[in-house]
Design a protein around this motif. Structure first.
Motif, PDB file in Angstrom:
ATOM      1  N   GLY A   1       0.816  -1.201   0.000  1.00  0.00           N
ATOM      2  CA  GLY A   1       0.000   0.000   0.000  1.00  0.00           C
ATOM      3  C   GLY A   1       0.853   1.256   0.000  1.00  0.00           C
ATOM      4  N   ARG A   2       0.231   2.377  -0.260  1.00  0.00           N
ATOM      5  CA  ARG A   2       0.955   3.650  -0.157  1.00  0.00           C
ATOM      6  C   ARG A   2       1.401   3.842   1.287  1.00  0.00           C
ATOM      7  NH1 ARG A   2      -0.439   6.642  -5.002  1.00  0.00           N
ATOM      8  NH2 ARG A   2      -2.410   5.901  -5.892  1.00  0.00           N
ATOM      9  N   ALA A   3       2.470   4.621   1.435  1.00  0.00           N
ATOM     10  CA  ALA A   3       3.051   4.776   2.772  1.00  0.00           C
ATOM     11  C   ALA A   3       2.025   5.238   3.797  1.00  0.00           C
ATOM     12  CB  ALA A   3       4.231   5.748   2.716  1.00  0.00           C
ATOM     13  N   GLY A   4       1.185   6.177   3.416  1.00  0.00           N
ATOM     14  CA  GLY A   4       0.219   6.728   4.358  1.00  0.00           C
ATOM     15  C   GLY A   4      -0.956   5.823   4.646  1.00  0.00           C
ATOM     16  N   ALA A   5      -1.101   4.755   3.855  1.00  0.00           N
ATOM     17  CA  ALA A   5      -2.256   3.873   4.024  1.00  0.00           C
ATOM     18  C   ALA A   5      -1.926   2.604   4.797  1.00  0.00           C
ATOM     19  CB  ALA A   5      -2.823   3.494   2.661  1.00  0.00           C
ATOM     20  N   ARG A   6      -0.636   2.309   4.950  1.00  0.00           N
ATOM     21  CA  ARG A   6      -0.249   1.070   5.628  1.00  0.00           C
ATOM     22  C   ARG A   6      -0.664   1.097   7.097  1.00  0.00           C
ATOM     23  NH1 ARG A   6       5.662  -0.245   2.807  1.00  0.00           N
ATOM     24  NH2 ARG A   6       4.885  -0.037   0.653  1.00  0.00           N
ATOM     25  N   GLN A   7      -1.015  -0.088   7.600  1.00  0.00           N
ATOM     26  CA  GLN A   7      -1.535  -0.249   8.957  1.00  0.00           C
ATOM     27  C   GLN A   7      -2.914   0.371   9.125  1.00  0.00           C
ATOM     28  OE1 GLN A   7       0.200  -2.181  11.117  1.00  0.00           O
ATOM     29  NE2 GLN A   7       1.753  -2.377   9.496  1.00  0.00           N
ATOM     30  N   GLY A   8      -3.505   0.817   8.017  1.00  0.00           N
ATOM     31  CA  GLY A   8      -4.829   1.425   8.078  1.00  0.00           C
ATOM     32  C   GLY A   8      -5.926   0.423   7.784  1.00  0.00           C
ATOM     33  N   GLU A   9      -7.130   0.941   7.563  1.00  0.00           N
ATOM     34  CA  GLU A   9      -8.286   0.079   7.324  1.00  0.00           C
ATOM     35  C   GLU A   9      -8.681  -0.003   5.849  1.00  0.00           C
ATOM     36  OE1 GLU A   9     -11.459   1.435   9.756  1.00  0.00           O
ATOM     37  OE2 GLU A   9     -10.446   0.972  11.642  1.00  0.00           O
ATOM     38  N   GLY A  10      -8.013   0.789   4.994  1.00  0.00           N
ATOM     39  CA  GLY A  10      -8.361   0.767   3.585  1.00  0.00           C
ATOM     40  C   GLY A  10      -9.577   1.616   3.287  1.00  0.00           C
ATOM     41  N   CYS A  11     -10.101   1.496   2.064  1.00  0.00           N
ATOM     42  CA  CYS A  11     -11.251   2.303   1.665  1.00  0.00           C
ATOM     43  C   CYS A  11     -12.273   1.434   0.960  1.00  0.00           C
ATOM     44  CB  CYS A  11     -10.814   3.460   0.770  1.00  0.00           C
ATOM     45  SG  CYS A  11     -10.248   2.943  -0.879  1.00  0.00           S
ATOM     46  N   GLU A  12     -13.411   2.021   0.642  1.00  0.00           N
ATOM     47  CA  GLU A  12     -14.499   1.272   0.032  1.00  0.00           C
ATOM     48  C   GLU A  12     -14.261   0.974  -1.444  1.00  0.00           C
ATOM     49  OE1 GLU A  12     -16.797  -0.023   1.939  1.00  0.00           O
ATOM     50  OE2 GLU A  12     -15.604   0.929   3.504  1.00  0.00           O
ATOM     51  N   VAL A  13     -13.176   1.522  -2.004  1.00  0.00           N
ATOM     52  CA  VAL A  13     -12.820   1.203  -3.385  1.00  0.00           C
ATOM     53  C   VAL A  13     -11.963  -0.062  -3.437  1.00  0.00           C
ATOM     54  CG1 VAL A  13     -11.540   1.963  -5.422  1.00  0.00           C
ATOM     55  CG2 VAL A  13     -13.009   3.569  -4.205  1.00  0.00           C
ATOM     56  N   CYS A  14     -10.902  -0.068  -2.652  1.00  0.00           N
ATOM     57  CA  CYS A  14      -9.946  -1.169  -2.762  1.00  0.00           C
ATOM     58  C   CYS A  14     -10.361  -2.419  -1.996  1.00  0.00           C
ATOM     59  CB  CYS A  14      -8.557  -0.722  -2.319  1.00  0.00           C
ATOM     60  SG  CYS A  14      -8.460  -0.146  -0.609  1.00  0.00           S
ATOM     61  N   LYS A  15     -11.134  -2.289  -0.934  1.00  0.00           N
ATOM     62  CA  LYS A  15     -11.477  -3.486  -0.143  1.00  0.00           C
ATOM     63  C   LYS A  15     -12.262  -4.518  -0.954  1.00  0.00           C
ATOM     64  CE  LYS A  15     -13.096  -1.380   3.580  1.00  0.00           C
ATOM     65  NZ  LYS A  15     -13.614  -1.191   4.954  1.00  0.00           N
ATOM     66  N   PRO A  16     -13.371  -4.137  -1.600  1.00  0.00           N
ATOM     67  CA  PRO A  16     -14.060  -5.161  -2.407  1.00  0.00           C
ATOM     68  C   PRO A  16     -13.259  -5.597  -3.626  1.00  0.00           C
ATOM     69  CG  PRO A  16     -15.148  -3.026  -2.632  1.00  0.00           C
ATOM     70  CD  PRO A  16     -14.154  -2.893  -1.532  1.00  0.00           C
ATOM     71  N   ALA A  17     -12.426  -4.696  -4.193  1.00  0.00           N
ATOM     72  CA  ALA A  17     -11.617  -5.075  -5.351  1.00  0.00           C
ATOM     73  C   ALA A  17     -10.595  -6.141  -4.972  1.00  0.00           C
ATOM     74  CB  ALA A  17     -10.917  -3.850  -5.929  1.00  0.00           C
ATOM     75  N   VAL A  18      -9.925  -5.953  -3.837  1.00  0.00           N
ATOM     76  CA  VAL A  18      -8.946  -6.947  -3.379  1.00  0.00           C
ATOM     77  C   VAL A  18      -9.653  -8.228  -2.947  1.00  0.00           C
ATOM     78  CG1 VAL A  18      -7.220  -7.453  -1.606  1.00  0.00           C
ATOM     79  CG2 VAL A  18      -7.238  -5.217  -2.738  1.00  0.00           C
ATOM     80  N   ALA A  19     -10.829  -8.085  -2.324  1.00  0.00           N
ATOM     81  CA  ALA A  19     -11.597  -9.273  -1.938  1.00  0.00           C
ATOM     82  C   ALA A  19     -11.921 -10.128  -3.152  1.00  0.00           C
ATOM     83  CB  ALA A  19     -12.885  -8.847  -1.228  1.00  0.00           C
ATOM     84  N   SER A  20     -12.285  -9.474  -4.269  1.00  0.00           N
ATOM     85  CA  SER A  20     -12.588 -10.199  -5.500  1.00  0.00           C
ATOM     86  C   SER A  20     -11.352 -10.904  -6.041  1.00  0.00           C
ATOM     87  CB  SER A  20     -13.149  -9.236  -6.541  1.00  0.00           C
ATOM     88  OG  SER A  20     -13.329  -9.867  -7.784  1.00  0.00           O
ATOM     89  N   ILE A  21     -10.196 -10.232  -6.001  1.00  0.00           N
ATOM     90  CA  ILE A  21      -8.949 -10.833  -6.483  1.00  0.00           C
ATOM     91  C   ILE A  21      -8.608 -12.079  -5.669  1.00  0.00           C
ATOM     92  CG2 ILE A  21      -6.457 -10.496  -6.657  1.00  0.00           C
ATOM     93  CD1 ILE A  21      -7.028  -7.545  -7.314  1.00  0.00           C
ATOM     94  N   ILE A  22      -8.664 -11.954  -4.349  1.00  0.00           N
ATOM     95  CA  ILE A  22      -8.327 -13.090  -3.490  1.00  0.00           C
ATOM     96  C   ILE A  22      -9.314 -14.226  -3.689  1.00  0.00           C
ATOM     97  CG2 ILE A  22      -8.142 -13.838  -1.085  1.00  0.00           C
ATOM     98  CD1 ILE A  22      -7.063 -11.053  -0.409  1.00  0.00           C
ATOM     99  N   ALA A  23     -10.605 -13.890  -3.859  1.00  0.00           N
ATOM    100  CA  ALA A  23     -11.617 -14.930  -4.064  1.00  0.00           C
ATOM    101  C   ALA A  23     -11.397 -15.662  -5.380  1.00  0.00           C
ATOM    102  CB  ALA A  23     -13.012 -14.311  -4.031  1.00  0.00           C
TER     103      ALA A  23
END
Length: 865
Positions: A518-540
């Motif tokens: 992730g970008r430096a400022g986003a690491r250890q964070g909770e993510g956003c509503e754009v990337c969370k379902p997109a990554v969930a789809s990739i992993i699935a």
């Protein structure tokens, strides 16, 4: 096409604001793309072939008369009379009458079943007649002849090509290129006859074609004949009114496209240019349109300068000849020629690479001084966009490096930066590299579409788009412009790049991916509503390969899902949910129909049969979902995945089992495909259909991947969409057997999942991906990137690892705990989910105001709750 480009050029020069412009058109429809005429047989509609922007004529005050061609010209009175009797006076007359097909004087050429291949109406007539035919002959092995042959083959006919010259495409390619092209064409199942002509056409007692006798005495049994043996300039109007015409036809014009009468111009295929040639390609025609409009515009301005509308115009250009380079995809084969392709210059030498097994032939013609003079490319024309602009100059690398494939010689590190600014990038619109650079630096265009709009580059035949894209990107980078292609504020990578990271590093959780990439400022964070379902789809989609849980509500995955995935059901407007059981291929037994009816009755659900051949049940509370699905699963139903970005349906007609027109078992194939791809998570939803014949009752060409039966197997179409932005699917491959069809669909779907952007349908992906359909075909059919084994393995993992999500849920009490309206009162139903009766069913009872129940006073003064 040339006439429409002329009208656009007049409008750009604002001539239409002050002059009356009248168009007399012979055909019943406005201008359309003849270059892509054959794409009609791949699903493109006549409307999609149109070159006229909606509202163009009205916006510019142009009077268009369809189906009413000019019949005569009175030059003395300066009038034109149309077929309808309409007489139009003119100050300036432009003839863009094009050409007509040449039909050899073969006895029997007027028999029923003989056609030419020139207009949309010709194609519609051929398509209808071919329904009762088994074989066809195309007379002519040139550009249009090969396209016509491909069309007949696509219609299921045994197809013969008869060419009088000793090789196919004799004008464009040399003997070596013709040999490579013929071998490839014959490998596709077409029968080629070269060095012979048609001698006679035989008809039966009803006057319908039955055979063609060739000049060598042989005979071909055929039901249909298409003449595509070249064209002739349509110059009869000019002859009749006394204009000068060439000895072999064509309206004689000067370098400004003026005829022997200064008030009359001629452009396109009807014109004999100042260099003594008639040009049959679109690029010279467009250039002539620009020259004529540029010459006429100052005259029109002078005529109306008293109105105060006079503007400065650039000096008109001359047309003294044109580049006849061309690049085409014929029967799926790349064919290109440019410059002195046949090596007619004194002292020139050939540099040749030939691979008969791969059907590849490349020849460069080099002058004694090392200058590139021309070339022929068959089977692999990837380098055309770079080679053509280099014509006339000494390439920066040895010619051998320009024809050898990667791995057989030192790589030719050539890019657009190697071209001079005066190099023509877009041959159709005569756009130079310098003009493209100027669009970026001076006109601040920041994307390829903006550059296209500014310069018209890439809007003709499209062969320059790859080079154009490279130029634009290089110029943006040189200007210091950095375009962030990251998925969102959390990741600086595209979805396709994240897919590769997850696959390669075998990352199975969102948190690990965010913390490591992730970008430096986003690491250890909770993510956003754009990337969370997109990554969930990739992993699935990769779960079986990664060894991760494929259940989307396990552990961390549950928090990443879109709203509908949270409860494995589609949320409706009143807070209730819908249930959509899978009905593969639309086939269902009476017993299963009864179960659906009983469930709907017992739970008070609204029922609706959908266009995807399924039955949707609406109005379930979240706490009712497990109870409903328990009964459906017991009856043998599975989740239809209507809630997920996954395969929805594979629609089908009844096929040859029941339909008298069917040629294959479309229901069986639809069921096989739906059961194979069920549960496949992807960037967006996937829809499919299988039609049992060319009548296309299942509407397969409006699907992400569609299958249409032929007498020889199956045709596979991809990239269709029937939603708000409809698009007909494109033909990827044809006449496939069952195994070949499934293998190509496996590859196509996995390549799409691998490279598409977030929430990008296959239709948008196919138009965005560099190289478009041709590139996708190279990858999934020809295995140009060597990925096919990997793509097939990924699909095999998915098939082997599939588990029905609702069956898995019902078998785990812990997973069932989420299906409650209130966590602190799991037994209590949601009181806001209410219904009212309508047409013997129910519909949502929507509250007017949210919050506590509020009395609402009616107009009559009474209160209701």
């Amino acid at each position: 096409m040339v006439g429409q480009r002329f009208l656009e050029a007049l409008a750009e020069r604002r001539v239409t604001e002050t002059a009356r412009v009248v168009v007399l058109c012979e055909e019943p429809r406005p201008a359309y793309d003849r270059v892509r005429l054959t794409s009609y047989f791949s699903g493109r509609t006549p409307d999609e072939l149109s070159l006229v922007e909606d509202g163009f004529m009205a916006r510019h005050g142009i009077e268009l008369h369809l189906g009413d061609p000019a019949e005569s010209i009175d030059r003395a009175a300066r009038t034109v009379t149309a077929r309808s009797g309409l007489t139009v006076a003119y100050d300036t007359l432009v003839l863009a009458t094009g050409s007509y097909p040449f039909v050899p004087p073969v006895p029997g050429r007027d028999s029923d079943g003989c056609f030419v291949y020139r207009t949309i109406e010709d194609l519609l007539t051929i398509e209808e007649y071919a329904k009762n035919c088994a074989s066809g002959v195309v007379v002519g092995g040139g550009l249009l002849g090969l396209e016509a042959a491909g069309a007949l083959k696509g219609l299921g006919l045994t197809t013969h090509i008869v060419e009088f010259n000793p090789r196919l495409m004799a004008i464009q390619v040399d003997e070596g290129g013709g040999t490579a092209l013929r071998r490839t064409v014959e490998d596709m199942g077409l029968i080629v006859h070269t060095g012979v002509g048609g001698k006679e056409i035989t008809a039966d007692g009803d006057g319908a074609v039955t055979a063609m006798t060739l000049s060598d005495g042989s005979s071909i049994d055929t039901d249909l004949v298409i003449f595509s043996a070249g064209v002739r300039p349509r110059d009869q109007l000019a002859r009749d009114c006394g204009l000068e015409v060439g000895e072999r036809g064509g309206i004689a014009v000067d370098e400004r496209c003026r005829t022997s009468d200064p008030a009359v111009y001629a452009i396109g295929e009807c014109a004999l240019a100042a260099d003594g040639r008639v040009y049959g390609l679109v690029a010279p025609g467009y250039e002539m349109a620009e020259v004529a409009a540029g010459t006429i515009a100052p005259q029109a301005t002078e005529t109306t300068e008293t109105t105060g509308t006079t503007e400065t115009t650039e000096a008109p250009k001359d047309f003294t000849g044109a580049d006849t380079s061309t690049k085409l995809k014929l029967l799926g084969v790349d064919v290109a020629s440019f410059g002195d392709a046949h090596g007619t210059a004194d002292g020139c030498l050939d540099v040749v690479y030939s691979d008969s097994r791969a059907g590849v032939y490349k020849k460069l013609v080099v002058g004694a001084d090392g200058a590139l003079l021309g070339g022929v490319l068959v089977g692999d024309a990837e380098s055309y966009g770079m080679l053509r602009p280099l014509t006339g100059s000494v390439p920066p690398v040895a010619p051998e490096q320009l024809v050898l494939p990667a791995g057989l010689g030192a790589p030719a590190a050539l890019g657009p930066s190697a071209l001079p600014d005066e190099a023509i990038i877009c041959n159709c619109h005569n756009v130079t590299k310098g003009a493209i650079r100027s669009a970026v630096t001076d006109h601040h265009c920041a994307t390829v579409p903006e550059v296209k709009k500014c310069t018209k580059a890439g809007t003709g035949c499209g062969s320059c788009v790859k080079t154009l894209t490279s130029l634009v990107n290089d110029e943006l980078e040189a200007s210091g412009v950095s375009v962030d292609k990251g998925l969102c504020g959390c990741f600086g990578y595209t979805r396709a790049e994240l897919y590769e990271i997850v696959r390669t590093l075998r990352i199975t959780t969102y948190a690990r991916l965010l913390d490591s990439h992730g970008r430096a400022g986003a690491r250890q964070g909770e993510g956003c509503e754009v990337c969370k379902p997109a990554v969930a789809s990739i992993i699935a989609s990769l779960a079986p390969t990664l060894g991760a849980s494929g259940y989307v509500l396990d552990g961390e995955q549950a928090a990443l899902q879109d709203t509908n995935d949270h409860f494995l059901a589609n949320l409706q407007r009143n807070g209730s949910y819908s249930i959509v059981p899978r009905i593969p291929g639309g086939e269902i037994t009476p017993e299963k129909l009864i179960v659906i009816g009983e469930v709907a009755r017992d739970f008070g659900l609204y029922t609706k049969i959908t266009g995807g051949q399924r039955i949707d049940l609406f109005g379930a509370r979240v706490d009712q979902l497990p109870l409903i699905w328990a009964r459906l699963v017991d009856a043998g139903f599975e989740s239809g995945h209507a809630y997920g970005k996954a395969l929805r349906t594979v629609k089908s007609c009844v096929g040859q089992t029941w339909c008298r027109y069917g040629v294959q078992d479309s229901v069986r194939m639809a069921i096989d495909l739906e059961l194979r791809y069920r549960g496949l998570r992807s960037p967006h939803k996937l829809k499919s259909a299988v039609s049992g014949c060319a009548r296309e009752c299942a509407e397969a060409r409006g699907k992400d991947f569609g299958v249409i039966a032929t007498s020889n197997g199956w045709n596979l179409y991809v990239g269709g969409n029937g939603g708000a932005d409809p698009r007909h699917a494109d033909l990827l491959a044809q006449d496939l057997d069952d195994k070949e069809l499934i293998r190509l669909i496996d590859r196509f779907l996995m390549f799409y999942i691998r490279t598409a952007d977030r929430l990008e349908r296959t239709s948008a992906w196919l138009e965005r991906i560099e190289g478009g359909l041709d590139h996708v075909r190279d990858v999934v059919v020809e295995d140009s990137l060597g990925l096919c084994a990997e793509l097939e393995a990924l699909m095999a993992d998915h098939v082997a690892g599939y588990r029905d999500e609702w069956a898995e849920t019902l078998g785990d009490p812990e997973r069932l705990r989420r299906f409650v309206s209130f966590v602190n009162a799991p037994e209590a139903p949601d009181p806001t989910v209410r219904f009212v009766p309508e047409r013997d069913q129910v519909k949502p009872d929507l509250t007017v105001l949210s919050g506590p129940t509020i009395p609402v006073r009616t107009l009559e003064g009474t209160a209701s709750r």
